[in-house]
Scaffold this motif. Structure first.
Motif, PDB file in Angstrom:
ATOM      1  N   ILE A 118      97.209  35.446  23.554  1.00  0.00           N
ATOM      2  CA  ILE A 118      97.261  35.806  24.956  1.00  0.00           C
ATOM      3  C   ILE A 118      97.877  34.918  25.858  1.00  0.00           C
ATOM      4  O   ILE A 118      98.708  35.406  26.813  1.00  0.00           O
ATOM      5  N   ARG A 119      97.788  33.736  25.593  1.00  0.00           N
ATOM      6  CA  ARG A 119      98.174  32.772  26.501  1.00  0.00           C
ATOM      7  C   ARG A 119      99.999  32.738  26.447  1.00  0.00           C
ATOM      8  O   ARG A 119     100.560  32.545  27.157  1.00  0.00           O
ATOM      9  N   ALA A 120     100.212  32.834  25.109  1.00  0.00           N
ATOM     10  CA  ALA A 120     101.613  33.141  24.846  1.00  0.00           C
ATOM     11  C   ALA A 120     102.567  34.147  25.349  1.00  0.00           C
ATOM     12  O   ALA A 120     103.651  34.060  26.264  1.00  0.00           O
ATOM     13  N   ILE A 121     101.529  35.367  25.645  1.00  0.00           N
ATOM     14  CA  ILE A 121     102.118  36.438  26.224  1.00  0.00           C
ATOM     15  C   ILE A 121     102.064  36.261  27.877  1.00  0.00           C
ATOM     16  O   ILE A 121     103.208  36.611  28.463  1.00  0.00           O
ATOM     17  N   GLU A 122     101.074  35.567  28.075  1.00  0.00           N
ATOM     18  CA  GLU A 122     100.919  35.357  29.493  1.00  0.00           C
ATOM     19  C   GLU A 122     102.211  34.507  29.948  1.00  0.00           C
ATOM     20  O   GLU A 122     102.918  34.707  31.114  1.00  0.00           O
ATOM     21  N   GLU A 176     100.432  30.210  35.747  1.00  0.00           N
ATOM     22  CA  GLU A 176      98.955  30.461  35.919  1.00  0.00           C
ATOM     23  C   GLU A 176      98.454  31.513  35.232  1.00  0.00           C
ATOM     24  O   GLU A 176      98.929  32.389  34.672  1.00  0.00           O
ATOM     25  N   GLU A 177      97.060  31.417  35.070  1.00  0.00           N
ATOM     26  CA  GLU A 177      96.385  32.409  34.308  1.00  0.00           C
ATOM     27  C   GLU A 177      96.466  33.970  35.160  1.00  0.00           C
ATOM     28  O   GLU A 177      96.531  34.000  36.482  1.00  0.00           O
ATOM     29  N   ASN A 178      96.911  34.984  34.396  1.00  0.00           N
ATOM     30  CA  ASN A 178      97.017  36.311  34.811  1.00  0.00           C
ATOM     31  C   ASN A 178      95.765  37.235  34.440  1.00  0.00           C
ATOM     32  O   ASN A 178      95.722  37.569  33.121  1.00  0.00           O
ATOM     33  N   LYS A 179      94.678  37.147  35.474  1.00  0.00           N
ATOM     34  CA  LYS A 179      93.604  37.788  34.841  1.00  0.00           C
ATOM     35  C   LYS A 179      93.856  39.307  34.702  1.00  0.00           C
ATOM     36  O   LYS A 179      92.876  40.033  33.704  1.00  0.00           O
ATOM     37  N   GLU A 180      94.513  40.144  35.410  1.00  0.00           N
ATOM     38  CA  GLU A 180      95.147  41.277  35.206  1.00  0.00           C
ATOM     39  C   GLU A 180      95.703  41.606  33.850  1.00  0.00           C
ATOM     40  O   GLU A 180      95.189  42.618  33.154  1.00  0.00           O
ATOM     41  N   LEU A 181      96.629  40.898  33.545  1.00  0.00           N
ATOM     42  CA  LEU A 181      97.354  40.905  32.327  1.00  0.00           C
ATOM     43  C   LEU A 181      96.289  40.449  31.062  1.00  0.00           C
ATOM     44  O   LEU A 181      96.240  41.371  29.783  1.00  0.00           O
ATOM     45  N   LYS A 192      93.153  41.095  31.155  1.00  0.00           N
ATOM     46  CA  LYS A 192      92.171  42.325  30.972  1.00  0.00           C
ATOM     47  C   LYS A 192      93.022  43.534  30.306  1.00  0.00           C
ATOM     48  O   LYS A 192      91.987  43.922  29.403  1.00  0.00           O
ATOM     49  N   SER A 193      94.121  43.546  30.479  1.00  0.00           N
ATOM     50  CA  SER A 193      94.924  44.553  29.619  1.00  0.00           C
ATOM     51  C   SER A 193      95.195  44.365  28.245  1.00  0.00           C
ATOM     52  O   SER A 193      95.223  45.362  27.396  1.00  0.00           O
ATOM     53  N   LEU A 194      94.599  43.004  27.940  1.00  0.00           N
ATOM     54  CA  LEU A 194      94.851  42.884  26.454  1.00  0.00           C
ATOM     55  C   LEU A 194      93.606  42.654  25.847  1.00  0.00           C
ATOM     56  O   LEU A 194      93.687  42.442  24.408  1.00  0.00           O
ATOM     57  N   GLU A 195      92.465  42.693  26.421  1.00  0.00           N
ATOM     58  CA  GLU A 195      91.175  42.605  25.586  1.00  0.00           C
ATOM     59  C   GLU A 195      91.116  43.643  24.640  1.00  0.00           C
ATOM     60  O   GLU A 195      91.567  44.880  24.954  1.00  0.00           O
ATOM     61  N   GLY A 196      90.557  43.317  23.569  1.00  0.00           N
ATOM     62  CA  GLY A 196      90.233  44.290  22.414  1.00  0.00           C
ATOM     63  C   GLY A 196      91.359  44.385  21.360  1.00  0.00           C
ATOM     64  O   GLY A 196      91.239  45.010  20.315  1.00  0.00           O
ATOM     65  N   LYS A 197      92.506  43.845  21.918  1.00  0.00           N
ATOM     66  CA  LYS A 197      93.759  43.926  20.827  1.00  0.00           C
ATOM     67  C   LYS A 197      93.690  42.784  19.871  1.00  0.00           C
ATOM     68  O   LYS A 197      93.092  41.607  20.015  1.00  0.00           O
ATOM     69  N   ASN A 198      93.926  43.378  18.645  1.00  0.00           N
ATOM     70  CA  ASN A 198      93.605  42.331  17.399  1.00  0.00           C
ATOM     71  C   ASN A 198      94.997  41.321  17.318  1.00  0.00           C
ATOM     72  O   ASN A 198      96.033  41.550  17.886  1.00  0.00           O
TER      73      ASN A 198
END
Length: 314
Positions: free
Chosen positions: A165-169, A120-125, A127-133
């Motif tokens: 990001i999805r792969a990291i999730e 499932e989507e991990n909203k907290e994770l 959010k922590s990845l926002e802004g990373k290239n």
């Protein structure tokens, strides 16, 4: 019945045409292993070439093409589930199975029987990845893959920040929760690789790109955008849909789009071959045939390999 025949190869190698001619010879149905051909109305950009599935006036049944709507995020878990349903259906009809495609991850997932769970989507994770290239996200993903001893995601599948990001999730979920054993059959298969000379591959890719542009690929992407599919969703699919969307939305000129896309497709084909060579290192035996040979020679070579396996009692 004979083992499933798996035909893999890089883009522009002609693998679909070979699979269809073989299927006509052995009374088989084809299961696609292409991560983008699952989407409806994404035809020219994904190179569906549905005419290839008609051989000497005979329509070859195919599966896992045009099964989900654009804008959705079809994933490996869903592919494994849908493959198994299609595979069992073909076998129940008493037909042979040909698995054909260029998405190495999908192919390996069903041949190796990866144990997968829905994530499932991990909203907290997120959010922590926002802004990373993309480079930063790729480094995080590589670290997680190393910790998980995972082969599930490679650069081919994470060429945008959103996909990374999805792969990291997914990798994060697999690290935190033990993966339970899933019921997945051991599938006996004969693997055929379609090898193509690098220069021939480059020529075919360049020629095919221009043909697709002439045949309405820009209009196809414009139509998807007009349907209301967000530009970021099309960019998520990478390659043709990424660069054409950036052209249509004014981020690239036509010349920049064509040049960048051509380079990206060449790089993609190279990464496909890297994946297939990695499969060999991971224990898969791939019987390579030459894409430059005529169709009868290629199909007869595969038939000889099938006969040899049968004679050896494999």
């Amino acid at each position: 019945m004979m083992p499933m025949i798996t035909i893999l190869g890089p883009t522009a190698s002609g693998k679909t045409d070979i699979a269809a001619h073989l299927a006509a010879r052995i009374d088989a149905e084809i299961i696609s292993a292409d991560s983008r051909q699952v989407y409806r109305r994404m035809d020219i950009g994904t190179g569906k070439d549905l005419d290839d599935y008609c051989v000497d006036g005979k329509n070859i049944p195919y599966h896992l093409i045009d099964i989900v709507e654009p804008g959705t995020k079809y994933n490996l878990f869903e592919y494994q589930r849908d493959f198994l349903e299609a595979y069992n259906g073909v076998r129940e009809r008493g037909k042979e199975v040909v698995l054909c495609g260029g998405t190495g991850l999908y192919i390996e997932s069903v041949l190796k029987g990866y144990r997968l769970i829905p994530v499932e989507e991990n909203k907290e994770l997120r959010k922590s990845l926002e802004g990373k290239n993309l480079l930063e996200l790729t480094e995080i993903l590589e670290r997680l893959k190393s910790e998980n001893c995972s082969n599930m995601h490679n650069i081919t599948d994470v060429d945008t920040a959103k996909r990374a990001i999805r792969a990291i999730e997914i990798e994060t979920a697999y690290r935190k929760a033990p993966v339970e054993e899933r019921t997945f059959p051991k599938i006996d298969t004969l693997i055929i690789g379609v090898g193509i000379d690098r220069e021939m591959r480059r020529r075919k890719i360049s020629k095919r790109l221009r043909q697709r542009l002439d045949n309405g690929m820009v209009e196809e992407v414009e139509g998807l955008l007009e349907e209301g599919i967000p530009a970021e969703d099309l960019i998520y699919y990478g390659l043709e849909y990424k660069f054409l969307t950036e052209y249509i939305t004014g981020k690239l000129t036509y010349e920049e789009m064509v040049h960048s896309l051509e380079i990206a497709i060449h790089q993609f084909a190279k990464r496909q071959m890297t994946w297939f060579r990695g499969m060999e290192r991971r224990g898969f035996h791939i019987n390579w045939i030459d894409a430059a040979q005529d169709m009868d020679t290629k199909v007869n070579t595969i038939m000889d390999l099938i006969a040899s396996r049968k004679a050896d009692g494999i």
